[in-house]
Design an enzyme around this catalytic site. Structure first.
Site, PDB file in Angstrom:
ATOM      1  N   GLY A  22       0.790  -1.222   0.000  1.00  0.00           N
ATOM      2  CA  GLY A  22       0.000   0.000   0.000  1.00  0.00           C
ATOM      3  C   GLY A  22       0.823   1.272   0.000  1.00  0.00           C
ATOM      4  O   GLY A  22       0.306   2.347   0.335  1.00  0.00           O
ATOM      5  N   LYS A  23       2.090   1.186  -0.389  1.00  0.00           N
ATOM      6  CA  LYS A  23       2.986   2.341  -0.330  1.00  0.00           C
ATOM      7  C   LYS A  23       2.515   3.505  -1.200  1.00  0.00           C
ATOM      8  O   LYS A  23       2.491   4.648  -0.757  1.00  0.00           O
ATOM      9  CB  LYS A  23       4.394   1.919  -0.754  1.00  0.00           C
ATOM     10  CG  LYS A  23       5.041   0.859   0.103  1.00  0.00           C
ATOM     11  CD  LYS A  23       6.414   0.497  -0.413  1.00  0.00           C
ATOM     12  CE  LYS A  23       6.401  -0.009  -1.837  1.00  0.00           C
ATOM     13  NZ  LYS A  23       5.550  -1.224  -2.010  1.00  0.00           N
ATOM     14  N   TYR A  53       9.031  -9.920 -14.689  1.00  0.00           N
ATOM     15  CA  TYR A  53       8.120 -10.893 -14.079  1.00  0.00           C
ATOM     16  C   TYR A  53       7.902 -12.127 -14.952  1.00  0.00           C
ATOM     17  O   TYR A  53       7.479 -13.167 -14.461  1.00  0.00           O
ATOM     18  CB  TYR A  53       6.782 -10.224 -13.745  1.00  0.00           C
ATOM     19  CG  TYR A  53       6.855  -9.381 -12.490  1.00  0.00           C
ATOM     20  CD1 TYR A  53       7.252  -9.929 -11.275  1.00  0.00           C
ATOM     21  CD2 TYR A  53       6.550  -8.025 -12.507  1.00  0.00           C
ATOM     22  CE1 TYR A  53       7.349  -9.164 -10.129  1.00  0.00           C
ATOM     23  CE2 TYR A  53       6.626  -7.245 -11.363  1.00  0.00           C
ATOM     24  CZ  TYR A  53       7.025  -7.829 -10.188  1.00  0.00           C
ATOM     25  OH  TYR A  53       7.112  -7.074  -9.041  1.00  0.00           O
ATOM     26  N   ASP A  88       7.944   7.077  -2.311  1.00  0.00           N
ATOM     27  CA  ASP A  88       7.384   5.733  -2.412  1.00  0.00           C
ATOM     28  C   ASP A  88       8.533   4.746  -2.631  1.00  0.00           C
ATOM     29  O   ASP A  88       9.027   4.612  -3.737  1.00  0.00           O
ATOM     30  CB  ASP A  88       6.392   5.717  -3.576  1.00  0.00           C
ATOM     31  CG  ASP A  88       5.826   4.347  -3.896  1.00  0.00           C
ATOM     32  OD1 ASP A  88       6.143   3.382  -3.175  1.00  0.00           O
ATOM     33  OD2 ASP A  88       5.065   4.242  -4.870  1.00  0.00           O
TER      34      ASP A  88
END
Length: 214
Positions: A22-23, A53, A88
Protein backbone atom coordinates in the site's frame (compact mmCIF):
# COMPACT_ATOMS: atom_id res chain seq x y z
CA UNK A 1 -4.81 19.98 5.61
CA UNK A 2 -2.41 19.67 8.52
CA UNK A 3 -0.70 22.68 10.07
CA UNK A 4 2.59 20.80 9.55
CA UNK A 5 2.49 21.93 5.94
CA UNK A 6 4.98 24.73 6.41
CA UNK A 7 7.42 22.95 8.71
CA UNK A 8 10.95 23.11 7.26
CA UNK A 9 13.03 21.08 9.70
CA UNK A 10 12.54 17.88 7.77
CA UNK A 11 12.29 17.28 4.05
CA UNK A 12 12.31 13.54 3.42
CA UNK A 13 9.63 11.09 4.50
CA UNK A 14 9.77 7.62 2.94
CA UNK A 15 7.38 4.70 2.89
CA UNK A 16 8.88 1.22 2.84
CA UNK A 17 7.15 -2.09 2.36
CA UNK A 18 6.74 -5.16 0.23
CA UNK A 19 5.00 -5.31 -3.13
CA UNK A 20 1.31 -4.70 -2.52
CA UNK A 21 1.67 -3.27 0.99
CA UNK A 22 0.00 0.00 0.00
CA UNK A 23 2.99 2.34 -0.33
CA UNK A 24 1.77 4.26 -3.36
CA UNK A 25 -1.75 4.72 -2.00
CA UNK A 26 -0.52 5.91 1.38
CA UNK A 27 2.08 8.19 -0.19
CA UNK A 28 -0.73 9.92 -2.08
CA UNK A 29 -2.95 10.18 0.99
CA UNK A 30 -0.25 11.59 3.24
CA UNK A 31 1.00 14.00 0.58
CA UNK A 32 -2.52 15.37 0.24
CA UNK A 33 -3.10 15.57 4.00
CA UNK A 34 0.20 17.24 4.92
CA UNK A 35 0.69 19.29 1.76
CA UNK A 36 3.86 17.45 0.73
CA UNK A 37 5.28 16.74 -2.68
CA UNK A 38 5.40 13.05 -3.59
CA UNK A 39 7.89 10.97 -5.57
CA UNK A 40 6.41 7.72 -6.80
CA UNK A 41 8.16 4.51 -7.73
CA UNK A 42 8.57 4.18 -11.49
CA UNK A 43 6.27 1.32 -12.47
CA UNK A 44 3.95 2.33 -15.30
CA UNK A 45 6.83 3.75 -17.36
CA UNK A 46 9.38 1.14 -16.29
CA UNK A 47 10.80 -0.49 -19.45
CA UNK A 48 11.90 -3.67 -17.64
CA UNK A 49 9.16 -4.54 -15.14
CA UNK A 50 6.88 -6.59 -17.39
CA UNK A 51 9.83 -8.53 -18.86
CA UNK A 52 11.23 -9.13 -15.38
CA UNK A 53 8.12 -10.89 -14.08
CA UNK A 54 8.11 -13.18 -17.11
CA UNK A 55 11.86 -13.96 -16.97
CA UNK A 56 13.38 -12.86 -13.67
CA UNK A 57 16.84 -14.28 -14.29
CA UNK A 58 17.25 -12.54 -17.65
CA UNK A 59 16.05 -9.10 -16.50
CA UNK A 60 16.85 -8.92 -12.78
CA UNK A 61 20.06 -6.90 -13.11
CA UNK A 62 18.56 -4.49 -15.64
CA UNK A 63 15.53 -3.90 -13.44
CA UNK A 64 17.51 -3.32 -10.26
CA UNK A 65 19.90 -0.89 -11.92
CA UNK A 66 16.91 1.01 -13.33
CA UNK A 67 15.33 1.31 -9.88
CA UNK A 68 18.67 2.22 -8.31
CA UNK A 69 19.20 5.08 -10.73
CA UNK A 70 15.59 6.26 -10.43
CA UNK A 71 15.65 6.45 -6.64
CA UNK A 72 19.14 7.93 -6.55
CA UNK A 73 17.92 10.76 -8.77
CA UNK A 74 14.89 11.25 -6.53
CA UNK A 75 17.00 11.48 -3.38
CA UNK A 76 19.35 14.03 -4.94
CA UNK A 77 16.33 16.15 -5.89
CA UNK A 78 14.96 15.87 -2.34
CA UNK A 79 18.26 16.71 -0.68
CA UNK A 80 18.88 19.67 -2.96
CA UNK A 81 15.34 21.00 -2.67
CA UNK A 82 13.58 23.00 0.01
CA UNK A 83 10.24 21.17 0.05
CA UNK A 84 9.06 18.27 2.16
CA UNK A 85 8.77 15.18 -0.03
CA UNK A 86 7.30 11.76 0.66
CA UNK A 87 8.99 8.99 -1.31
CA UNK A 88 7.38 5.73 -2.41
CA UNK A 89 10.07 3.14 -1.48
CA UNK A 90 13.72 3.86 -0.75
CA UNK A 91 17.04 3.16 -2.40
CA UNK A 92 18.00 1.17 0.71
CA UNK A 93 15.28 -1.40 0.06
CA UNK A 94 16.67 -2.04 -3.40
CA UNK A 95 20.13 -2.78 -2.05
CA UNK A 96 19.22 -4.55 1.20
CA UNK A 97 16.19 -6.56 0.12
CA UNK A 98 15.41 -6.90 -3.57
CA UNK A 99 18.85 -7.37 -5.12
CA UNK A 100 20.13 -9.77 -2.39
CA UNK A 101 16.89 -11.73 -2.61
CA UNK A 102 17.28 -12.17 -6.35
CA UNK A 103 20.88 -13.27 -5.88
CA UNK A 104 20.04 -15.79 -3.16
CA UNK A 105 17.19 -17.21 -5.26
CA UNK A 106 19.60 -17.72 -8.16
CA UNK A 107 17.84 -15.07 -10.22
CA UNK A 108 20.84 -12.73 -10.41
CA UNK A 109 24.35 -13.87 -11.30
CA UNK A 110 27.13 -13.34 -8.77
CA UNK A 111 29.04 -11.08 -11.17
CA UNK A 112 25.99 -8.87 -11.70
CA UNK A 113 25.21 -8.78 -7.98
CA UNK A 114 28.75 -7.67 -7.11
CA UNK A 115 28.61 -5.02 -9.80
CA UNK A 116 25.27 -3.82 -8.45
CA UNK A 117 26.53 -3.62 -4.87
CA UNK A 118 29.60 -1.65 -5.90
CA UNK A 119 27.39 0.80 -7.75
CA UNK A 120 25.14 1.17 -4.71
CA UNK A 121 28.11 1.72 -2.39
CA UNK A 122 29.33 4.55 -4.59
CA UNK A 123 25.87 6.13 -4.73
CA UNK A 124 25.27 5.72 -0.99
CA UNK A 125 28.16 8.07 -0.19
CA UNK A 126 26.04 10.88 -1.67
CA UNK A 127 22.73 10.15 0.03
CA UNK A 128 21.39 10.01 3.56
CA UNK A 129 18.54 8.14 5.21
CA UNK A 130 15.07 9.74 5.31
CA UNK A 131 14.11 11.90 8.27
CA UNK A 132 11.27 9.44 8.91
CA UNK A 133 10.88 5.93 7.51
CA UNK A 134 7.35 4.51 7.60
CA UNK A 135 7.31 0.72 7.26
CA UNK A 136 4.05 -0.91 6.17
CA UNK A 137 4.02 -4.42 7.62
CA UNK A 138 1.67 -6.79 5.79
CA UNK A 139 1.17 -10.54 5.76
CA UNK A 140 1.60 -12.44 2.52
CA UNK A 141 -2.16 -12.98 2.26
CA UNK A 142 -2.75 -9.22 2.46
CA UNK A 143 -0.10 -8.59 -0.18
CA UNK A 144 -1.69 -11.13 -2.53
CA UNK A 145 -5.14 -9.60 -2.02
CA UNK A 146 -3.88 -6.11 -2.79
CA UNK A 147 -1.95 -7.30 -5.86
CA UNK A 148 -5.00 -9.12 -7.21
CA UNK A 149 -7.22 -6.10 -6.58
CA UNK A 150 -5.06 -3.69 -8.57
CA UNK A 151 -4.90 -6.17 -11.45
CA UNK A 152 -1.58 -5.41 -13.08
CA UNK A 153 -1.09 -8.02 -15.79
CA UNK A 154 2.67 -8.30 -15.32
CA UNK A 155 2.24 -9.16 -11.61
CA UNK A 156 0.05 -12.16 -12.39
CA UNK A 157 3.04 -14.49 -12.64
CA UNK A 158 4.53 -13.44 -9.29
CA UNK A 159 4.93 -16.39 -6.92
CA UNK A 160 3.86 -16.49 -3.28
CA UNK A 161 7.31 -17.84 -2.39
CA UNK A 162 8.85 -14.71 -3.89
CA UNK A 163 6.62 -12.49 -1.73
CA UNK A 164 7.34 -14.56 1.39
CA UNK A 165 11.07 -14.33 0.80
CA UNK A 166 10.86 -10.56 0.42
CA UNK A 167 8.78 -10.28 3.60
CA UNK A 168 11.42 -12.19 5.56
CA UNK A 169 14.12 -9.85 4.29
CA UNK A 170 12.02 -6.80 5.13
CA UNK A 171 11.57 -7.98 8.70
CA UNK A 172 15.28 -8.60 9.10
CA UNK A 173 16.13 -5.18 7.67
CA UNK A 174 13.63 -3.36 9.86
CA UNK A 175 14.75 -5.23 12.97
CA UNK A 176 18.26 -3.86 12.47
CA UNK A 177 17.33 -0.44 11.09
CA UNK A 178 19.14 2.32 12.96
CA UNK A 179 19.58 4.98 10.30
CA UNK A 180 16.91 7.31 11.66
CA UNK A 181 13.35 7.64 12.90
CA UNK A 182 11.16 4.62 12.19
CA UNK A 183 7.39 4.17 12.32
CA UNK A 184 5.98 0.66 11.84
CA UNK A 185 2.33 0.40 10.79
CA UNK A 186 0.51 -2.95 10.77
CA UNK A 187 -1.74 -2.78 7.71
CA UNK A 188 -3.47 -6.17 7.70
CA UNK A 189 -6.56 -4.78 9.42
CA UNK A 190 -6.47 -1.27 7.97
CA UNK A 191 -8.17 0.12 4.86
CA UNK A 192 -6.77 3.63 4.67
CA UNK A 193 -7.88 3.97 1.04
CA UNK A 194 -11.60 3.63 1.77
CA UNK A 195 -11.87 4.24 5.52
CA UNK A 196 -11.44 7.83 6.80
CA UNK A 197 -11.11 6.43 10.32
CA UNK A 198 -8.20 4.19 9.34
CA UNK A 199 -6.51 7.03 7.47
CA UNK A 200 -7.03 9.30 10.47
CA UNK A 201 -5.39 6.69 12.69
CA UNK A 202 -2.31 6.69 10.45
CA UNK A 203 -2.07 10.47 10.11
CA UNK A 204 -2.21 10.77 13.90
CA UNK A 205 0.69 8.32 14.19
CA UNK A 206 2.69 10.25 11.62
CA UNK A 207 1.97 13.58 13.30
CA UNK A 208 3.29 12.28 16.61
CA UNK A 209 6.46 11.09 14.94
CA UNK A 210 6.97 14.39 13.13
CA UNK A 211 6.46 16.47 16.25
CA UNK A 212 9.05 14.26 17.94
CA UNK A 213 11.62 15.29 15.33
CA UNK A 214 11.74 18.86 16.61
Amino acid sequence: MSDLKNQTKFNHIAIAGNIGAGKTSLSSKLAQFFGWDVHFESTDDNPYLSDFYHDMHRWSFNLQVYFLHSRYSQILDIQNGDKTVIQDRTIFEDANIFAPNLYEMGLMDGRDFENYLNLFKTMSTQVKAPDLLIYLRASTSTLVKHIQTRGRDYEGSMSIDYLKSLNERYEEWIKNYNEGNLLIIEVDNLDFVNSPEDLGYITNLVQRELHGLF
